[in-house]
Enzyme design. Structure first.
Site, PDB file in Angstrom:
ATOM      1  N   LYS A 209       0.867  -1.616  -0.267  1.00  0.00           N
ATOM      2  CA  LYS A 209       0.305   0.391  -0.179  1.00  0.00           C
ATOM      3  C   LYS A 209       1.563   1.140  -0.122  1.00  0.00           C
ATOM      4  O   LYS A 209       0.597   2.319  -0.713  1.00  0.00           O
ATOM      5  CB  LYS A 209      -1.044  -0.090   1.404  1.00  0.00           C
ATOM      6  N   GLU A 215      10.838  -4.739   4.020  1.00  0.00           N
ATOM      7  CA  GLU A 215      10.943  -5.953   3.220  1.00  0.00           C
ATOM      8  C   GLU A 215      10.421  -6.829   1.901  1.00  0.00           C
ATOM      9  O   GLU A 215      10.958  -7.470   0.854  1.00  0.00           O
ATOM     10  CB  GLU A 215       9.911  -6.708   4.393  1.00  0.00           C
ATOM     11  N   GLY A 266      -4.225  -1.872   5.860  1.00  0.00           N
ATOM     12  CA  GLY A 266      -3.704  -3.416   5.460  1.00  0.00           C
ATOM     13  C   GLY A 266      -4.012  -4.396   6.074  1.00  0.00           C
ATOM     14  O   GLY A 266      -5.121  -4.774   4.874  1.00  0.00           O
ATOM     15  N   ARG A 267      -4.408  -4.337   7.188  1.00  0.00           N
ATOM     16  CA  ARG A 267      -4.920  -6.198   7.836  1.00  0.00           C
ATOM     17  C   ARG A 267      -6.163  -6.135   7.858  1.00  0.00           C
ATOM     18  O   ARG A 267      -7.306  -6.819   7.746  1.00  0.00           O
ATOM     19  CB  ARG A 267      -4.596  -6.012   9.274  1.00  0.00           C
ATOM     20  N   GLU A 353      -3.149  -6.264  16.059  1.00  0.00           N
ATOM     21  CA  GLU A 353      -2.637  -5.403  15.518  1.00  0.00           C
ATOM     22  C   GLU A 353      -3.831  -4.161  15.468  1.00  0.00           C
ATOM     23  O   GLU A 353      -3.343  -2.343  16.167  1.00  0.00           O
ATOM     24  CB  GLU A 353      -1.922  -4.695  14.602  1.00  0.00           C
ATOM     25  N   HIS A 384      -3.191 -32.654  20.033  1.00  0.00           N
ATOM     26  CA  HIS A 384      -1.675 -33.472  20.281  1.00  0.00           C
ATOM     27  C   HIS A 384      -0.129 -32.851  20.446  1.00  0.00           C
ATOM     28  O   HIS A 384       0.678 -33.613  20.570  1.00  0.00           O
ATOM     29  CB  HIS A 384      -1.186 -34.841  18.871  1.00  0.00           C
ATOM     30  N   LYS A 499      11.046  -0.007  13.372  1.00  0.00           N
ATOM     31  CA  LYS A 499      10.781  -0.406  12.160  1.00  0.00           C
ATOM     32  C   LYS A 499      12.104   0.838  12.362  1.00  0.00           C
ATOM     33  O   LYS A 499      13.404   0.295  11.556  1.00  0.00           O
ATOM     34  CB  LYS A 499      10.146   0.503  11.548  1.00  0.00           C
TER      35      LYS A 499
HETATM   36  C1  G6Q Z   1      -1.927  -3.523   8.760  1.00  0.00           C
HETATM   37  C2  G6Q Z   1      -0.312  -2.739   8.453  1.00  0.00           C
HETATM   38  C3  G6Q Z   1       1.306  -3.370   8.003  1.00  0.00           C
HETATM   39  C4  G6Q Z   1       0.495  -3.416   6.487  1.00  0.00           C
HETATM   40  C5  G6Q Z   1       2.583  -3.712   6.498  1.00  0.00           C
HETATM   41  C6  G6Q Z   1       3.037  -3.882   4.593  1.00  0.00           C
HETATM   42  O1  G6Q Z   1      -2.536  -3.381   9.215  1.00  0.00           O
HETATM   43  O2  G6Q Z   1      -0.643  -2.081   7.923  1.00  0.00           O
HETATM   44  O3  G6Q Z   1       0.351  -5.275   8.248  1.00  0.00           O
HETATM   45  O4  G6Q Z   1       0.170  -4.295   5.977  1.00  0.00           O
HETATM   46  O5  G6Q Z   1       3.548  -3.296   7.076  1.00  0.00           O
HETATM   47  O6  G6Q Z   1       2.753  -2.672   4.613  1.00  0.00           O
HETATM   48  P1  G6Q Z   1       2.771  -2.004   3.031  1.00  0.00           P
HETATM   49  O7  G6Q Z   1       1.285  -2.669   2.724  1.00  0.00           O
HETATM   50  O8  G6Q Z   1       2.575  -0.862   2.919  1.00  0.00           O
HETATM   51  O9  G6Q Z   1       4.120  -2.746   2.078  1.00  0.00           O
END
Ligand code: G6Q
Length: 549
Positions: A209, A215, A266-267, A353, A384, A499
């Site tokens: 996003k 990463e 994002g989530r 989160e 188990h 971060k």
């Molecule tokens: C979710 C968070 C987080 C995010 C990641 C990836 O709600 O904001 O998990 O989705 O850090 O972010 P980008 O999509 O910006 O790479």
């Protein structure tokens, strides 16, 4: 709309008193057939059976009053209508609308936020066209061959939900299509996925996003390098899903670019293009739409004010009862479905989160517990492993079981006179009863105290439709709980400090490139020396928050 702390609502004190003497599940006659049948709630294709929770009608009525007093359903509606709920009053914060539901409002006649829904529809049309081109052979690789594989590169919200759903619906995967995932910056993640793949037939879906995630950008470059090494032009294989005007918003670098918007967290983004491209490629466009339809159905069901007729709200309230009144610290989510192998990982992010917060929406520290630790694994595997602690440990762990009456493939066999599906369900029901009823014994080591609360979320079969419903049940449950706790469930400040510190260390590694002093060594196997070189950890000066460290 005014937001009030949970413990200032009149019903809070009533519930505190009731919590002194909660319903006992392990007394004779506690689990009558009538109770078990009566304590069930239906939304969409799911039934929530909650007769094995430690509550009775009096508690449920008080929970209803709590819901009415805090106005959580009204808050949910105003979220869907575009209120700026992602904010902390009076302090610098993200200050955004929360409109993941607008992605699914395509299926209602009068969407709450027509602009957001129209934007979603536009992206969905682009996706449909792209998938049709792949299907009808209009879009091929440079050698005229079809694309058979797709690697999803993304992390956190850009990985967990879409991956969980792709795995959950593998039974519906189109013939000749496979999907793979790279998320961790550990180079072995990418290397392990790339090995053995025919890159000439592979698409790479880069999802970010922000377009700035360390990463994802690093993994994108690793994968681009692998394509170049094979003489393949990345621009003909790479797709982008990103925010408009993000650093990744450069259509010249990608075969196709799709957008998501700052009002989708994002989530909460699985039903946007973040999940759409991957799931559309794997399952086909119609199945992705079924997922959206399922989510839409639950978004609508969640508007019901009667807690006995609204699964997301009831799940949220049972969670508040267990957390704030009965004092339980964690919540185990145990799906009796192998397909949901990564769903709990997604819920961990979505829940922890969102609701792992210590200040309210006015920026004041809250004086009650907020989100629990969420964890779990599919049954029967978990039986188990860690169920010992759930049954006989010193902590009581409330459980949400998830089950389906039928398997996805329907490929089953009678062994020792029962099918595997029957064995799976028998185990689920047995666990619920064992947790609730317990067992007496003259041998103290064989005593099961019982009186341990759980509920079952049940549907006929895990399909794209019911998967969409399940996703939305939990998203909406989590939002409701955030409203109860008067916290902002839609930001994630708690991930920023680590971060920033990592970036500080990387700047240092970059500056001393070629000098291996940071790798640690004799007497310092961890490599703490690098922290001391940077003057870390620091004194109080760095504890004031914000800005670069
Ligand atoms: C979710 C968070 C987080 C995010 C990641 C990836 O709600 O904001 O998990 O989705 O850090 O972010 P980008 O999509 O910006 O790479």
């Amino acid at each position: 709309m005014s937001f009030v702390d949970l413990n200032r609502l009149p019903a809070y004190g009533v519930l505190q008193k009731l919590a002194a003497n909660p319903y006992n599940l392990n007394t004779p006659g506690a689990l009558t057939p009538d109770r078990l049948t009566r304590c069930s709630c239906v939304s969409g294709h799911f039934t929530l059976a909650y007769g094995t929770q430690r509550l009775d009608d009096e508690v449920l009525d008080a929970l209803q009053t709590l819901a009415d007093q805090s106005g959580v359903v009204t808050q949910f509606l105003s979220m869907k209508q575009g209120a700026v709920l992602n904010r902390i009053e009076g302090f610098d914060s993200e200050c955004r609308q929360v409109l993941h539901t607008a992605m699914r409002d395509l299926f209602v006649s009068n969407p709450y936020c027509p602009a957001a829904t129209a934007a979603a529809a536009g992206e969905l049309n682009k996706l449909q066209e792209f998938l049709a081109e792949l299907d009808n052979g209009q879009l091929t690789n440079s050698r005229g061959g079809t694309f058979t594989d797709l690697i999803n590169v993304g992390i956190g919200g850009s990985d967990l939900g879409p991956r969980a759903v792709a795995l959950a619906l593998k039974a519906y995967q189109q013939t000749g299509r496979r999907v793979h995932f790279i998320s961790n910056v550990d180079p072995d993640d990418a290397a392990g996925v790339l090995v053995g793949l025919d890159l000439s037939r592979t698409l790479v879906n880069v999802v970010s996003k922000s377009g700035t995630t360390l990463e994802t950008l690093t993994n994108e470059e690793l994968v681009r390098a692998a394509f170049l090494k094979e003489g393949l032009e990345p621009r003909h294989h790479f797709l982008a899903v990103t925010g408009e005007k993000s650093p990744m918003d450069d259509p010249t670098r990608y075969l196709r670019s799709f957008y998501m918007y700052d009002y989708i967290g994002g989530r909460y983004s699985t039903t946007s293009m973040v999940g759409g491209v991957l799931l559309g490629f794997s399952l086909g466009f119609d199945n992705f739409k079924e997922l959206l339809r399922g989510a839409a159905e639950i978004d609508l069901a969640a508007e019901e004010k009667d807690v006995r007729r609204n699964i997301p709200l009831l799940l949220a309230l049972i969670g508040v009862w267990n957390r704030n009144f009965l004092g339980h610290q964690t919540l185990a989510i145990l799906p009796y479905s192998q397909a949901l192998i990564r769903f709990v990982a997604h819920l961990q992010q979505c829940d922890m989160e969102s609701n792992g917060k210590r200040v309210n929406r006015q920026g004041q520290a809250v004086s009650y517990q907020t989100g629990p630790v969420v964890w779990g694994e599919p049954g029967t595997n978990g039986q188990h492993a860690f169920y010992q602690l759930i049954h006989q440990g010193t902590s009581v762990i409330p459980v949400e079981f998830i089950g389906f009456r039928k398997s996805q493939y329907g490929d089953d066999l009678v062994v020792q006179n029962t099918t595997s599906q029957e064995k799976l369900l028998a185990n689920l029901f047995a666990q619920v009863l064992a947790l609730a009823g317990g067992q007496d014994s003259e041998n103290p080591n064989r005593i099961f105290p019982g009186n341990r609360p759980s509920s079952i979320l049940m549907a006929e079969r895990l399909t794209p439709r019911t998967m969409g419903e399940l996703l939305a049940i939990y998203e909406n449950k989590i939002a409701f709980q955030g409203f109860f706790w008067n916290i902002n469930s839609f930001d994630q400040e708690g991930v920023q400090l680590g971060k920033r510190l990592a970036n500080r260390l990387l700047d240092h590694f970059s500056a001393i490139r070629g000098d291996d002093s940071y790798e640690g060594g004799e007497g310092d196997p961890v490599g703490w020396a690098v922290l001391h070189e940077l003057g870390l950890p620091r004194d109080g000066a760095d504890r004031t928050g914000g800005g670069p460290i």
